[in-house]
Design an enzyme around this catalytic site. Structure first.
Site, mmCIF file in Angstrom:
data_model
loop_
_atom_site.group_PDB
_atom_site.id
_atom_site.type_symbol
_atom_site.label_atom_id
_atom_site.label_comp_id
_atom_site.label_asym_id
_atom_site.label_seq_id
_atom_site.Cartn_x
_atom_site.Cartn_y
_atom_site.Cartn_z
ATOM 1 N N HIS A 90 -57.645 29.683 25.160
ATOM 2 C CA HIS A 90 -56.911 30.233 25.563
ATOM 3 C C HIS A 90 -55.730 29.514 25.828
ATOM 4 O O HIS A 90 -56.194 28.542 27.251
ATOM 5 C CB HIS A 90 -56.821 31.286 26.537
ATOM 6 N N ASP B 48 -63.736 30.453 31.979
ATOM 7 C CA ASP B 48 -63.004 31.716 32.218
ATOM 8 C C ASP B 48 -63.896 32.846 31.757
ATOM 9 O O ASP B 48 -63.933 32.594 30.088
ATOM 10 C CB ASP B 48 -62.122 31.103 30.774
ATOM 11 N N GLN C 206 -62.919 37.801 28.721
ATOM 12 C CA GLN C 206 -63.239 38.330 27.360
ATOM 13 C C GLN C 206 -64.851 38.303 27.503
ATOM 14 O O GLN C 206 -65.701 38.793 27.006
ATOM 15 C CB GLN C 206 -62.687 37.718 26.061
ATOM 16 N N LYS D 111 -58.135 43.338 31.838
ATOM 17 C CA LYS D 111 -59.057 43.779 30.688
ATOM 18 C C LYS D 111 -60.273 44.353 30.621
ATOM 19 O O LYS D 111 -61.702 44.519 30.303
ATOM 20 C CB LYS D 111 -59.437 41.929 30.349
ATOM 21 N N CYS E 34 -52.364 33.879 21.149
ATOM 22 C CA CYS E 34 -51.792 32.335 22.488
ATOM 23 C C CYS E 34 -53.258 31.277 22.393
ATOM 24 O O CYS E 34 -53.642 30.791 23.207
ATOM 25 C CB CYS E 34 -52.645 32.991 24.020
#
Lengths: 150, 423
Positions: free
Chosen positions: B140, B217, B220, B243, B381
């Site tokens: 991202h 990261d 997600q 999220k 993104c």
């Protein structure tokens, strides 16, 4: 509620599927690039100017139905027009696309371009319909940097 | 999550999976019970942000109705209460990530801020000219730009591990890019644009051989699978609250204590200090050293409620349900003529990306929206991913555990409607 049919009118769907003047114009003496990176819409407008007159116009690129149809109909509407006339149509289109309230906007003289009257009901798509026009203006003004309506 | 090497589950898990009642779960999410353009809302944009269960909404409402006060300073009842609730959320986040110590949990605005924090604080102290930072081709923008900025400041070099056409990272290439100059590796756990699930544990182990720090990261990943930072052995891990069914504006940075102790503060202000004079300031201990100013107290408490909610269902149960739903959706959508799936890694979680012959993703998005179906269209993104795959934009349906097979059927019908319209 905004109606989908107002946005995707038959004329727009037709010009999306079979865009007119969709080619690279070898004889062009003016050109400009338009790019909306968030959408992924990208197009180049080519002009063959004879003095102040748009003798020929074409565009090439990729984008959504609204941006493609807008570019296609734009080429038909300004071909053979003077720079000043093209700018006047641009002004009317601008009002049509951003008009508030939509119904009150004067759309006289726009002809087929009036099919974009539904776009102002879809605020996120205004930039799609206006990209080609801003790119045309950049080509007329010989602006080198790519334009964006995002 | 799709795991091809899965070989049955313990009986306890199967029992819990059998008890998973999606219709009952949906009642916990009031926003799902509405119509959009006259059609029942089908929310398939969960990778952008998830919806909030009533428990989270109630916790935040109650906080502002009855409990609002500033933390870590008041001597009064409400302040003590708010402080306790805020710190309890930190403990919940610690358990959620299986961190060894609550001091390793820093509250931030979200994953983006967490990455920027590490880039500034760790990066500016330990990265110098000629050092290398390794990221991957499926990051991202939030895991690209902070490192580019760090490279510009320090003279370090950014390296990018490539992917294949399916959206899987090429581990051989990744391993080859590691070396004595690699000081930091930052990798996405699950790709937001493609859904690819990276083998983080193995990738961390490879980086370890060169003594490189690894940041993950997990924005997600956190909504879809159980995360264990001790097992992954990463140095930093981050996820965003919104999220994982919590509020926006709050997220978590996990960092190994040995690094956090050595890192300078990211921002200066109140709460991150022990004493201040005009001559000298003594910084606070962990985790407060990294939490300057009044934090998003309501957000942290709301996030705690969201983690409670997710734990109550169980991430294993969620992963199992979503695995089936994604497999169902993949098969149904892939069968549509003229449709091409974007992101077909063997191991995936939650994301179904696609393009349709002759139809731009934005037109797909607009037409589906009028059928009440919310998806995302664009570059997500992740412009380098789009460029690598040669598409200007994709349509993306992204799942949560409250989505159903009936909703996938409606998505498929909607896509057929798109085709009909643009044919």
């Amino acid at each position: 509620m905004s109606d989908l049919g107002e946005l995707y009118q038959q004329v727009i769907l037709d010009h999306n599927k079979r865009p007119r003047n969709f080619r690279r114009l070898e004889e062009a003496n003016h050109r400009a690039d338009g790019h909306n990176p968030l959408c992924g819409d990208q197009l180049t407008v080519y002009l063959q100017m004879e003095g102040d007159v748009i003798r020929d116009i074409a565009f090439h690129g990729a984008g959504c139905a609204i941006s493609k149809a807008s570019a296609s109909l734009m080429t038909e509407s300004v071909k053979g027009k003077t720079k000043l006339e093209a700018e006047q149509i641009f002004e009317k289109m601008h009002k049509l696309l951003t008009g508030d309230p939509c119904a009150l906007v004067e759309t006289g003289g726009l002809g087929k371009l009036a099919v974009f009257s539904g776009v102002c009901e879809f605020p996120v798509r205004v930039k799609c319909a206006s990209l080609a026009w801003h790119t045309l203006r950049a080509a007329l003004e010989q602006i080198k940097e790519a334009v964006s309506t995002e | 999550m799709i795991r091809t090497n899965e070989i049955g589950a313990p009986p306890g898990l199967l029992k819990r999976a059998a008890m998973f009642d999606v219709q009952k779960i949906r009642q916990d999410f009031p926003i799902l019970n509405q119509k959009v353009h006259g059609r029942p809302l089908i929310y398939l944009d969960n990778a952008a942000t998830s919806q909030k269960p009533q428990a989270v909404i109630d916790t935040i409402t109650r906080y502002y109705l009855e409990q609002n006060a500033n933390i870590h300073r008041g001597v009064h009842y409400l302040s003590e209460w708010a402080t306790r609730a805020y710190e309890e959320s930190r403990l919940k986040a610690q358990r959620f990530l299986n961190a060894t110590d609550a001091r390793e949990i820093i509250f931030v605005r979200g994953a983006t801020e967490a990455i920027n924090l590490v880039a500034h604080s760790y990066g500016l102290k330990y990265i110098t000219a000629g050092d290398e930072i390794l990221i991957s081709a499926i990051e991202h923008h939030s895991n690209i730009v902070p490192w580019q900025m760090l490279c510009q400041t320090t003279g370090a070099i950014l390296r990018v591990a490539p992917m294949n056409d399916q959206g899987e990272l090429l581990l051989d290439e990744y391993e080859r890019l590691l070396g004595p100059r690699t000081k930091l590796v930052s990798l996405v756990h699950v790709s937001n644009a493609l859904g690819s699930l990276n083998p983080i544990k193995a990738m961390v182990a490879m980086a370890r051989r060169w003594n490189a720090r690894v940041m993950v990261d997990g924005a997600q990943a956190a909504p879809h699978l159980a995360i264990d930072v001790q097992e992954l052995d990463c140095d930093f891990y981050t996820f965003s609250g919104h999220k994982v069914f919590g509020p926006t504006g709050i997220g978590v940075l996990y960092g190994k204590r040995e690094w956090l102790e050595q890192m300078p503060p990211y921002q200066g202000g109140g709460d991150m200090i022990i004493s201040v004079s005009f001559e000298k300031t003594e910084y606070n201990h962990l985790p407060f050293k990294f939490e300057a100013g009044t934090p998003h107290i309501a957000g942290a408490i709301g996030l705690g409620a969201a983690l409670d909610y997710v734990n109550q269902i169980g991430l294993d149960t969620i992963a199992r349900y979503e695995h089936d739903l994604l497999a169902y959706a993949t098969e149904a959508v892939a069968a549509i003529p003229g449709l091409r799936l974007i992101g077909t890694a063997r191991e995936k979680a939650g994301v179904l990306g696609f393009v349709l012959d002759g139809v731009h993703a934005h037109d797909i998005g607009t037409v589906l929206d009028h059928a009440g179906i919310a998806i995302r269209a664009g570059h997500h993104c992740a412009m380098p991913v789009m460029k690598r795959l040669g598409v200007p934009a994709t349509a993306r349906a992204s799942l949560a555990f409250y989505n159903t097979k009936e909703e996938i059927d409606a998505l498929v019908q909607g896509i057929y409607k798109v085709k009909e319209m643009f044919d």
